[in-house]
Design an enzyme around this catalytic site. Sequence first.
Site, PDB file in Angstrom:
ATOM      1  N   GLY A   1       0.607  -1.016  -0.084  1.00 36.32           N
ATOM      2  CA  GLY A   1       0.298  -0.211  -0.243  1.00 36.32           C
ATOM      3  C   GLY A   1       0.506   1.215   0.412  1.00 36.32           C
ATOM      4  N   SER A   2       1.743   1.038  -0.435  1.00 32.80           N
ATOM      5  CA  SER A   2       2.461   2.357   0.065  1.00 32.80           C
ATOM      6  C   SER A   2       2.432   3.240  -1.336  1.00 32.80           C
ATOM      7  CB  SER A   2       4.183   2.135  -0.952  1.00 32.80           C
ATOM      8  OG  SER A   2       4.436   1.944  -1.849  1.00 32.80           O
ATOM      9  N   ASN A   3       1.603   2.847  -2.554  1.00 34.44           N
ATOM     10  CA  ASN A   3       0.684   3.861  -3.558  1.00 34.44           C
ATOM     11  C   ASN A   3      -0.935   4.460  -2.856  1.00 34.44           C
ATOM     12  OD1 ASN A   3       2.555   4.311  -5.725  1.00 34.44           O
ATOM     13  ND2 ASN A   3       2.750   1.974  -5.740  1.00 34.44           N
TER      14      ASN A   3
ATOM     15  N   MET B   1      -3.339  -7.145  -7.634  1.00 31.80           N
ATOM     16  CA  MET B   1      -2.616  -7.681  -8.572  1.00 31.80           C
ATOM     17  C   MET B   1      -3.907  -8.590  -9.000  1.00 31.80           C
ATOM     18  SD  MET B   1      -0.067  -5.985  -8.191  1.00 31.80           S
ATOM     19  CE  MET B   1       1.016  -7.054  -8.312  1.00 31.80           C
ATOM     20  N   ARG B   2      -4.688  -8.128  -9.597  1.00 31.66           N
ATOM     21  CA  ARG B   2      -5.977  -8.603 -10.259  1.00 31.66           C
ATOM     22  C   ARG B   2      -6.028  -8.054 -11.354  1.00 31.66           C
ATOM     23  NH1 ARG B   2      -8.365 -13.000  -8.331  1.00 31.66           N
ATOM     24  NH2 ARG B   2     -10.127 -13.595  -8.501  1.00 31.66           N
TER      25      ARG B   2
ATOM     26  N   ASN C   1      -4.490   2.783 -13.347  1.00 32.13           N
ATOM     27  CA  ASN C   1      -3.999   1.626 -12.831  1.00 32.13           C
ATOM     28  C   ASN C   1      -2.919   2.560 -13.035  1.00 32.13           C
ATOM     29  OD1 ASN C   1      -2.495  -0.953 -11.751  1.00 32.13           O
ATOM     30  ND2 ASN C   1      -1.904  -1.148 -14.598  1.00 32.13           N
TER      31      ASN C   1
ATOM     32  N   HIS D   1       1.740   0.635 -13.165  1.00 33.84           N
ATOM     33  CA  HIS D   1       2.962   0.228 -14.284  1.00 33.84           C
ATOM     34  C   HIS D   1       4.081   0.657 -13.832  1.00 33.84           C
ATOM     35  CE1 HIS D   1       3.882  -3.754 -15.819  1.00 33.84           C
ATOM     36  NE2 HIS D   1       4.504  -3.175 -16.224  1.00 33.84           N
TER      37      HIS D   1
HETATM   38  C1  GRF Z   1       4.127  -0.819  -7.156  1.00 31.98           C
HETATM   39  O1  GRF Z   1       4.983  -0.754  -8.087  1.00 31.98           O
HETATM   40  C2  GRF Z   1       2.907  -1.099  -8.389  1.00 31.98           C
HETATM   41  O2  GRF Z   1       3.340  -0.211  -9.433  1.00 31.98           O
HETATM   42  C3  GRF Z   1       2.847  -2.366  -8.999  1.00 31.98           C
HETATM   43  O3  GRF Z   1       2.187  -3.241  -7.724  1.00 31.98           O
HETATM   44  C4  GRF Z   1       3.316  -2.165  -6.252  1.00 31.98           C
HETATM   45  C5  GRF Z   1       2.522  -2.337  -5.472  1.00 31.98           C
HETATM   46  O4  GRF Z   1       3.507  -1.689  -4.370  1.00 31.98           O
HETATM   47  N1  GRF Z   1       0.856  -2.092  -9.825  1.00 31.98           N
HETATM   48  P1  GRF Z   1       1.921  -0.678  -3.187  1.00 31.98           P
HETATM   49  O5  GRF Z   1       1.645  -2.291  -2.775  1.00 31.98           O
HETATM   50  O6  GRF Z   1       1.330   0.257  -3.694  1.00 31.98           O
HETATM   51  O7  GRF Z   1       3.237  -0.705  -2.228  1.00 31.98           O
END
Ligand code: GRF
Length: 215
Positions: free
Chosen positions: A13-15, A90-91, A111, A113
């Site tokens: 969940g860092s994003n 991731m789905r 999304n 990527h």
């Molecule tokens: C990130 O690198 C994102 O680009 C990819 O999965 C990772 C998720 O990281 N789709 P986080 O859970 O947001 O830390």
Amino acid sequence: MSLKIALFASGRGSNVQAILKAIETGTLDVSPQCLIANMEDAPVLDLGRAANLPTYCIPHKNLSREQHEADVLKALASHNIDYIVLAGYMRMLTPGFLKNYAAVDHYRIVNIHPSMLPAFPGTHAYEDAFNQGVKTSGVTVHFVDEIMDNGPILIQESFPRHDDDTLETFKARGLALEHRLYPQALQYLAENRVSFRYDADIDRCFVELKTHAPC
Ligand code: GRF
């Protein structure tokens, strides 16, 4: 009025954290309505709860894609949202789900990527780019269509690979860029600067970004 979003995530969940921080510091004008995670042990669930968001853990285990997505749609039904923001979700979403949130000229699922798409689609983009020996990689924020990591590109930015990089330092540089780029991309949506242009000759949709927010 702020753009209403639903956050979807699967893990760390860092994003999500970067998005919440940008909202808190006033650089991103969106209003998360809920957070949905498909993994019971996902640390992102704690982030959602700590931010007082309606937080749904909807595990996909032992369910068909359609059954799982029906549960997700049920959770979403109680929220009025403009966009779904996939942040490490991731789905793959089925065409049946997408038709609720994507049309050929109006996509409503975004999304992030970790590569310069169309290079290195898939779930191991950092590893694939690093192992290929790229000198430059990048991060892409794109809209979601039926094909993995394929939809119209909203924003892309590159980052360098240094000669002394390990996979870890390479990833860390990319992740720092993700955390800056995703809030920026969402702010373009919030400012209504995004429009779509469909090119029938090649059956592909492009994002056009207005330079300034309309008054
Ligand atoms: C990130 O690198 C994102 O680009 C990819 O999965 C990772 C998720 O990281 N789709 P986080 O859970 O947001 O830390």
